[in-house]
Design an enzyme around this catalytic site. Structure first.
Site, PDB file in Angstrom:
ATOM      1  N   LYS A   1      25.891   4.518 -21.773  1.00  0.00           N
ATOM      2  CA  LYS A   1      25.317   5.507 -22.651  1.00  0.00           C
ATOM      3  C   LYS A   1      23.982   5.517 -22.557  1.00  0.00           C
ATOM      4  CE  LYS A   1      27.464   3.315 -26.216  1.00  0.00           C
ATOM      5  NZ  LYS A   1      27.933   2.121 -25.508  1.00  0.00           N
TER       6      LYS A   1
ATOM      7  N   ARG B   1      18.853  -9.165 -23.423  1.00  0.00           N
ATOM      8  CA  ARG B   1      18.870  -8.767 -25.050  1.00  0.00           C
ATOM      9  C   ARG B   1      19.495 -10.210 -25.722  1.00  0.00           C
ATOM     10  NH1 ARG B   1      21.489  -2.983 -25.834  1.00  0.00           N
ATOM     11  NH2 ARG B   1      22.735  -4.401 -27.652  1.00  0.00           N
TER      12      ARG B   1
ATOM     13  N   ARG C   1      31.203  -8.372 -29.722  1.00  0.00           N
ATOM     14  CA  ARG C   1      30.764  -6.889 -29.650  1.00  0.00           C
ATOM     15  C   ARG C   1      32.072  -5.966 -28.991  1.00  0.00           C
ATOM     16  NH1 ARG C   1      25.951  -7.133 -26.216  1.00  0.00           N
ATOM     17  NH2 ARG C   1      25.913  -4.774 -26.611  1.00  0.00           N
TER      18      ARG C   1
ATOM     19  N   ARG D   1      29.565   4.712 -35.375  1.00  0.00           N
ATOM     20  CA  ARG D   1      30.201   3.662 -34.762  1.00  0.00           C
ATOM     21  C   ARG D   1      31.500   3.313 -35.585  1.00  0.00           C
ATOM     22  NH1 ARG D   1      26.023   1.213 -31.634  1.00  0.00           N
ATOM     23  NH2 ARG D   1      26.723  -0.722 -30.384  1.00  0.00           N
TER      24      ARG D   1
ATOM     25  N   ARG E   1      22.379  -7.262 -17.663  1.00  0.00           N
ATOM     26  CA  ARG E   1      21.205  -6.279 -18.251  1.00  0.00           C
ATOM     27  C   ARG E   1      19.833  -6.964 -18.574  1.00  0.00           C
ATOM     28  NH1 ARG E   1      22.956  -2.363 -22.995  1.00  0.00           N
ATOM     29  NH2 ARG E   1      23.375  -4.269 -23.945  1.00  0.00           N
TER      30      ARG E   1
HETATM   31  P1  ADP Z   1      25.118   1.168 -23.155  1.00  0.00           P
HETATM   32  O1  ADP Z   1      23.925   1.869 -23.683  1.00  0.00           O
HETATM   33  O2  ADP Z   1      26.537   1.800 -22.984  1.00  0.00           O
HETATM   34  O3  ADP Z   1      25.153  -0.327 -23.630  1.00  0.00           O
HETATM   35  P2  ADP Z   1      23.355   0.645 -20.531  1.00  0.00           P
HETATM   36  O4  ADP Z   1      23.234   1.936 -20.517  1.00  0.00           O
HETATM   37  O5  ADP Z   1      22.415  -0.296 -21.502  1.00  0.00           O
HETATM   38  O6  ADP Z   1      24.833   0.688 -21.566  1.00  0.00           O
HETATM   39  O7  ADP Z   1      23.805  -0.138 -19.418  1.00  0.00           O
HETATM   40  C1  ADP Z   1      24.369  -1.364 -19.470  1.00  0.00           C
HETATM   41  C2  ADP Z   1      24.063  -2.012 -18.105  1.00  0.00           C
HETATM   42  O8  ADP Z   1      24.652  -1.303 -17.152  1.00  0.00           O
HETATM   43  C3  ADP Z   1      22.511  -1.941 -17.959  1.00  0.00           C
HETATM   44  O9  ADP Z   1      22.102  -3.302 -17.087  1.00  0.00           O
HETATM   45  C4  ADP Z   1      22.553  -0.691 -16.813  1.00  0.00           C
HETATM   46  O10 ADP Z   1      21.536  -0.780 -15.808  1.00  0.00           O
HETATM   47  C5  ADP Z   1      23.768  -0.745 -15.892  1.00  0.00           C
HETATM   48  N1  ADP Z   1      24.459   0.455 -15.878  1.00  0.00           N
HETATM   49  C6  ADP Z   1      24.291   1.556 -16.586  1.00  0.00           C
HETATM   50  N2  ADP Z   1      25.078   2.525 -15.949  1.00  0.00           N
HETATM   51  C7  ADP Z   1      25.766   1.884 -14.690  1.00  0.00           C
HETATM   52  C8  ADP Z   1      26.684   2.306 -13.554  1.00  0.00           C
HETATM   53  N3  ADP Z   1      26.861   3.474 -13.789  1.00  0.00           N
HETATM   54  N4  ADP Z   1      26.786   1.469 -12.539  1.00  0.00           N
HETATM   55  C9  ADP Z   1      26.516   0.307 -12.747  1.00  0.00           C
HETATM   56  N5  ADP Z   1      25.806  -0.222 -13.799  1.00  0.00           N
HETATM   57  C10 ADP Z   1      25.188   0.559 -14.709  1.00  0.00           C
HETATM   58  P1  AMP Z   2      23.637  -1.302 -29.080  1.00  0.00           P
HETATM   59  O1  AMP Z   2      22.029  -1.342 -28.547  1.00  0.00           O
HETATM   60  O2  AMP Z   2      24.049   0.183 -29.374  1.00  0.00           O
HETATM   61  O3  AMP Z   2      24.469  -2.144 -28.293  1.00  0.00           O
HETATM   62  O4  AMP Z   2      23.517  -1.863 -30.720  1.00  0.00           O
HETATM   63  C1  AMP Z   2      23.247  -3.155 -30.587  1.00  0.00           C
HETATM   64  C2  AMP Z   2      23.484  -3.790 -32.040  1.00  0.00           C
HETATM   65  O5  AMP Z   2      22.733  -3.117 -33.211  1.00  0.00           O
HETATM   66  C3  AMP Z   2      24.937  -3.732 -32.563  1.00  0.00           C
HETATM   67  O6  AMP Z   2      25.929  -4.619 -32.084  1.00  0.00           O
HETATM   68  C4  AMP Z   2      24.990  -3.669 -34.170  1.00  0.00           C
HETATM   69  O7  AMP Z   2      24.674  -4.910 -34.465  1.00  0.00           O
HETATM   70  C5  AMP Z   2      23.698  -2.693 -34.458  1.00  0.00           C
HETATM   71  N1  AMP Z   2      24.195  -1.307 -34.369  1.00  0.00           N
HETATM   72  C6  AMP Z   2      23.417  -0.333 -33.617  1.00  0.00           C
HETATM   73  N2  AMP Z   2      24.033   0.876 -33.897  1.00  0.00           N
HETATM   74  C7  AMP Z   2      24.867   0.817 -34.884  1.00  0.00           C
HETATM   75  C8  AMP Z   2      25.623   1.552 -35.776  1.00  0.00           C
HETATM   76  N3  AMP Z   2      25.727   2.977 -35.638  1.00  0.00           N
HETATM   77  N4  AMP Z   2      26.267   1.012 -36.900  1.00  0.00           N
HETATM   78  C9  AMP Z   2      26.306  -0.320 -37.117  1.00  0.00           C
HETATM   79  N5  AMP Z   2      25.432  -1.048 -36.339  1.00  0.00           N
HETATM   80  C10 AMP Z   2      24.757  -0.699 -35.331  1.00  0.00           C
END
Ligand code: ADP
Ligand code: AMP
Length: 218
Positions: free
Chosen positions: A13, A160, A171, A88, A127
């Site tokens: 995302k 992270r 999660r 969420r 990541r």
């Molecule tokens: P989210 O925001 O949904 O948690 P991220 O955009 O941070 O996901 O992506 C999670 C990990 O997967 C990152 O390390 C990113 O570089 C990688 N990634 C994102 N999109 C793709 C894809 N289409 N194919 C493979 N790896 C991806």
């Molecule tokens: P994310 O970066 O979206 O993966 O979020 C990381 C963490 O932030 C989550 O596991 C939650 O602890 C917190 N968080 C982010 N967005 C929300 C939300 N909309 N509601 C509650 N917790 C959130």
């Protein structure tokens, strides 16, 4: 463009939201990024969020709704937004509808990012994000040009805290229990569009744009 990206952690995302927001000049609102900045600066919000965040639990709805209400009123969101990681929970979605209504706006489309669970785990385990601005890389799927350094600003890449395997498992459970009900919430309102997000990032970007066009949001 007033859209929500929905999907489990690691679905891509953030990667797609950042690209789309840059390309179309709308605000990328990632609540996880807002919380990480708040924790790094030691603000009130950061202190409130930390214990939930570290356990992979959700920060309380009322805290998140206040954050988003404030963020949506900033100037850069006037042209549109991509919400990433919010809402969420069902109460967050209801709260979002109220906030937008009070501004004479509404969610135009919700894109559900679908990726099989084993791939999610691989994406989260590899990541790396930059310290300066949260630019996202993957050690295998989208490696930086110079190991350990951000391509965009040269800052250090770190993993992270909540991408550790124990927290990832929690999660993913939290997603199924608390966030997945939003699929029916938005389907029932005729806003839900699914995107197979298991392809490479460029292909997923094409699918995202196609889905937004079909939804009339682009
Ligand atoms: P989210 O925001 O949904 O948690 P991220 O955009 O941070 O996901 O992506 C999670 C990990 O997967 C990152 O390390 C990113 O570089 C990688 N990634 C994102 N999109 C793709 C894809 N289409 N194919 C493979 N790896 C991806
Ligand atoms: P994310 O970066 O979206 O993966 O979020 C990381 C963490 O932030 C989550 O596991 C939650 O602890 C917190 N968080 C982010 N967005 C929300 C939300 N909309 N509601 C509650 N917790 C959130």
């Amino acid at each position: 463009m007033n859209v929500v990206f929905l999907g489990p952690p690691g679905a891509g995302k953030g990667t797609q939201a950042r690209r789309l927001a840059e390309r179309y000049g709308v605000a990328h609102i990632a609540t996880g990024d807002i919380l990480r900045e708040a924790m790094a600066s030691g603000s009130d919000l950061g202190r409130k969020a930390k214990s939930y965040y570290d356990r992979g639990e959700l920060v309380p709805d009322e805290v998140m709704l206040e954050v988003v209400a404030h963020r949506l009123r900033q100037a850069d969101a006037a042209q549109g937004f991509v919400l990433d990681g919010f809402p969420r929970t069902v109460p967050q979605a209801e709260g979002l509808d109220r906030i937008l209504r009070s501004m004479g706006r509404r969610v135009e489309a919700v894109l559900l990012f679908q990726v099989p669970q084993p791939a999610l785990v691989r994406r989260l385990a590899g990541r790396w994000v930059c310290r300066a601005a949260g630019h996202v890389f993957h050690e295998v799927y989208s490696p930086p040009k110079v190991a350990g350094r951000c391509d965009h600003d040269g800052s250090e890449l770190v993993q992270r805290e909540d991408d550790r395997p124990e927290t990832v498992e929690r999660r993913l459970e939290v997603y199924v229990r608390q966030t997945e009900p939003l699929v029916e919430y938005y389907r029932g309102r005729g806003l839900l569009h699914t995107v197979d997000a298991s392809a490479d990032p460029d292909e997923v970007a094409r699918r995202v744009e196609a889905a937004l066009r079909e939804a009339g949001a682009l």
